[in-house]
Enzyme design. Structure first.
Site, PDB file in Angstrom:
ATOM      1  N   ALA A  36       0.811  -1.221   0.000  1.00  0.00           N
ATOM      2  CA  ALA A  36       0.000   0.000   0.000  1.00  0.00           C
ATOM      3  C   ALA A  36       0.842   1.267   0.000  1.00  0.00           C
ATOM      4  O   ALA A  36       0.624   2.188  -0.789  1.00  0.00           O
ATOM      5  CB  ALA A  36      -0.956  -0.009   1.195  1.00  0.00           C
ATOM      6  N   GLU A  37       1.816   1.324   0.906  1.00  0.00           N
ATOM      7  CA  GLU A  37       2.617   2.543   1.017  1.00  0.00           C
ATOM      8  C   GLU A  37       3.498   2.746  -0.211  1.00  0.00           C
ATOM      9  O   GLU A  37       3.682   3.879  -0.684  1.00  0.00           O
ATOM     10  CB  GLU A  37       3.482   2.487   2.282  1.00  0.00           C
ATOM     11  CG  GLU A  37       2.699   2.282   3.568  1.00  0.00           C
ATOM     12  CD  GLU A  37       2.546   0.811   3.949  1.00  0.00           C
ATOM     13  OE1 GLU A  37       2.113   0.540   5.078  1.00  0.00           O
ATOM     14  OE2 GLU A  37       2.875  -0.066   3.104  1.00  0.00           O
ATOM     15  N   ASN A  39       2.777   1.777  -3.164  1.00  0.00           N
ATOM     16  CA  ASN A  39       1.885   2.231  -4.229  1.00  0.00           C
ATOM     17  C   ASN A  39       1.744   3.750  -4.207  1.00  0.00           C
ATOM     18  O   ASN A  39       1.772   4.415  -5.247  1.00  0.00           O
ATOM     19  CB  ASN A  39       0.500   1.599  -4.078  1.00  0.00           C
ATOM     20  CG  ASN A  39       0.486   0.121  -4.404  1.00  0.00           C
ATOM     21  OD1 ASN A  39       1.367  -0.391  -5.095  1.00  0.00           O
ATOM     22  ND2 ASN A  39      -0.516  -0.583  -3.903  1.00  0.00           N
ATOM     23  N   ASN A 167      -6.266   1.380   6.041  1.00  0.00           N
ATOM     24  CA  ASN A 167      -5.807   0.189   5.308  1.00  0.00           C
ATOM     25  C   ASN A 167      -5.876  -1.070   6.160  1.00  0.00           C
ATOM     26  O   ASN A 167      -4.861  -1.715   6.438  1.00  0.00           O
ATOM     27  CB  ASN A 167      -4.375   0.394   4.805  1.00  0.00           C
ATOM     28  CG  ASN A 167      -4.305   0.924   3.393  1.00  0.00           C
ATOM     29  OD1 ASN A 167      -5.122   0.578   2.545  1.00  0.00           O
ATOM     30  ND2 ASN A 167      -3.353   1.788   3.121  1.00  0.00           N
ATOM     31  N   GLU A 233     -18.900   6.142  -5.999  1.00  0.00           N
ATOM     32  CA  GLU A 233     -19.655   7.372  -5.751  1.00  0.00           C
ATOM     33  C   GLU A 233     -18.756   8.568  -5.454  1.00  0.00           C
ATOM     34  O   GLU A 233     -19.241   9.701  -5.373  1.00  0.00           O
ATOM     35  CB  GLU A 233     -20.632   7.156  -4.583  1.00  0.00           C
ATOM     36  CG  GLU A 233     -21.720   6.130  -4.891  1.00  0.00           C
ATOM     37  CD  GLU A 233     -22.669   5.942  -3.723  1.00  0.00           C
ATOM     38  OE1 GLU A 233     -22.727   6.824  -2.851  1.00  0.00           O
ATOM     39  OE2 GLU A 233     -23.351   4.898  -3.694  1.00  0.00           O
ATOM     40  N   GLY A 234     -17.453   8.338  -5.279  1.00  0.00           N
ATOM     41  CA  GLY A 234     -16.548   9.455  -5.052  1.00  0.00           C
ATOM     42  C   GLY A 234     -16.053   9.535  -3.621  1.00  0.00           C
ATOM     43  O   GLY A 234     -15.636   8.535  -3.045  1.00  0.00           O
ATOM     44  N   GLY A 262      -7.345   2.720  -3.699  1.00  0.00           N
ATOM     45  CA  GLY A 262      -7.293   3.614  -2.549  1.00  0.00           C
ATOM     46  C   GLY A 262      -5.939   4.276  -2.396  1.00  0.00           C
ATOM     47  O   GLY A 262      -5.844   5.443  -1.989  1.00  0.00           O
ATOM     48  N   ASP A 263      -4.876   3.551  -2.737  1.00  0.00           N
ATOM     49  CA  ASP A 263      -3.530   4.121  -2.669  1.00  0.00           C
ATOM     50  C   ASP A 263      -3.342   5.172  -3.768  1.00  0.00           C
ATOM     51  O   ASP A 263      -2.704   6.203  -3.544  1.00  0.00           O
ATOM     52  CB  ASP A 263      -2.481   3.020  -2.820  1.00  0.00           C
ATOM     53  CG  ASP A 263      -2.660   1.913  -1.791  1.00  0.00           C
ATOM     54  OD1 ASP A 263      -3.031   2.221  -0.643  1.00  0.00           O
ATOM     55  OD2 ASP A 263      -2.436   0.736  -2.143  1.00  0.00           O
ATOM     56  N   ASP A 299      -1.003  -3.517  -8.961  1.00  0.00           N
ATOM     57  CA  ASP A 299      -1.466  -2.615  -7.907  1.00  0.00           C
ATOM     58  C   ASP A 299      -1.243  -1.154  -8.253  1.00  0.00           C
ATOM     59  O   ASP A 299      -1.986  -0.280  -7.806  1.00  0.00           O
ATOM     60  CB  ASP A 299      -0.744  -2.931  -6.590  1.00  0.00           C
ATOM     61  CG  ASP A 299      -1.253  -4.207  -5.937  1.00  0.00           C
ATOM     62  OD1 ASP A 299      -2.016  -4.942  -6.599  1.00  0.00           O
ATOM     63  OD2 ASP A 299      -0.904  -4.455  -4.777  1.00  0.00           O
TER      64      ASP A 299
END
Length: 321
Positions: A36-37, A39, A167, A233-234, A262-263, A299
């Site tokens: 995640a980080e 990314n 996360n 939806e934003g 999300g990342d 990713d």
């Protein structure tokens, strides 16, 4: 010296190339850089900003692969320590035609789980404008949690702006109760918090975006803004002064892989804020990068360059953010 810093555990990811086959049955995989980080660091770099990653890797083929991939993506590696004592984490991910893919980790006892805090005390913060934090790294070990807390203390002393994405990775925590308590405590130190509605339900008991925002605005004095990710939806935004608004998401023709969206959202938000954009412009960019991310299998493969981002926004009749 970089404008952006993050700390975490980069991973060698083996993604199945066979759609809707379980990890048990899949035979063919493609190797990617993941985490995640990392990314977010890649996304920030791809959008034209200097980026540095803090971690520990093993002296093994996966560690060398990760360093090579970070450098290819112009992410700084000055704060990466390598050790022969521990190994580099990796994971498997299946490919699905709809919904979120299944993931299996091989990371317990990894090199990043034994991060040496001394590296944190030697960081040059002179040009750092923003730091991104995630709830994943403090979950991998007690040593990582201690290092995370030490890093947060350094950031508070330097008065550096921080974003925090919960996360949630329940499989990395000893219990859900421990996860919820620790994540919410760590979130209280961040200026900007980026929960999703599913995370909000787990962490504070509601899927209502405003209730999630209100919870985190009251959770810590440092928190000034909460951006609740709403998927297609934003995003819903609320600030400490009571200002709130919703920025709609973008429609995409095909969703290939939701992991990393999300990342990408975080990278879009962070780069816009570094550039002095308004919060509304920043969230618009965040939504755009998230939409581009879901259209690629890796990713972070779908994260845009500045030109690709501008073209996407123009195509969707939005002033480039």
């Amino acid at each position: 010296m970089s404008e952006f810093l993050t700390i975490g555990e980069p991973i060698a990811l083996f993604g199945s190339t066979e759609v809707d086959k379980s990890l048990k049955d899949a035979q063919n995989f493609q190797k990617f850089l993941a985490g995640a980080e990392v990314n977010v660091a890649v996304g920030v770099s791809r959008l034209g900003h200097t980026s540095e990653y803090i971690t520990r890797l093993g002296k093994d083929p996966f560690g060398e692969f990760i360093i090579d991939q970070l450098r290819k993506n112009q992410v700084g590696t000055d704060y990466i320590d390598q050790t022969e004592d521990y190994w580099t984490a990796f994971q498997l991910k299946d490919r699905v035609s709809q919904g979120d893919p299944s993931i299996f980790y091989f990371r317990k006892g990894s090199a990043a789980a034994h991060l040496n805090q001394e590296i944190l005390d030697n960081i040059d913060f002179s040009e750092v404008k923003m730091v991104h934090l995630s709830g994943i790294f403090p979950a991998i070990s007690s040593e990582a949690l201690a290092a995370f807390r030490h890093f947060v203390q350094l950031l508070e002393k330097k008065q550096i702006r921080t974003t925090f994405d919960p996360n949630l990775r329940p499989q990395l925590w000893e219990s859900q109760e421990k996860m919820v308590a620790t994540i919410n405590e760590l979130a209280s130190h961040a200026e900007i918090i980026l929960p999703g509605i599913n995370e909000g339900e787990i962490l504070m008991g509601s899927r209502d975006p405003e209730k999630i925002a209100d919870f985190y605005l009251a959770n810590g004095a440092a928190t000034q803004t909460v951006v609740v990710k709403l998927g297609t939806e934003g995003a819903y935004v609320k600030q400490k002064d009571g200002t709130s608004f919703t920025i709609p998401g973008f429609t995409v023709n095909e969703v290939v892989d939701t992991v990393g969206a999300g990342d990408g959202f975080a990278a879009g938000l962070i780069t816009a804020l570094i550039e002095g954009k308004s919060l509304k412009e920043a969230v618009t960019r965040a939504n755009a990068v998230g939409a581009l991310a879901v259209q690629s299998p890796g990713d972070n493969d779908g994260y845009p360059t500045p030109k690709e981002l501008a073209d996407f926004l123009v195509k969707n009749e939005v002033k480039p953010a």
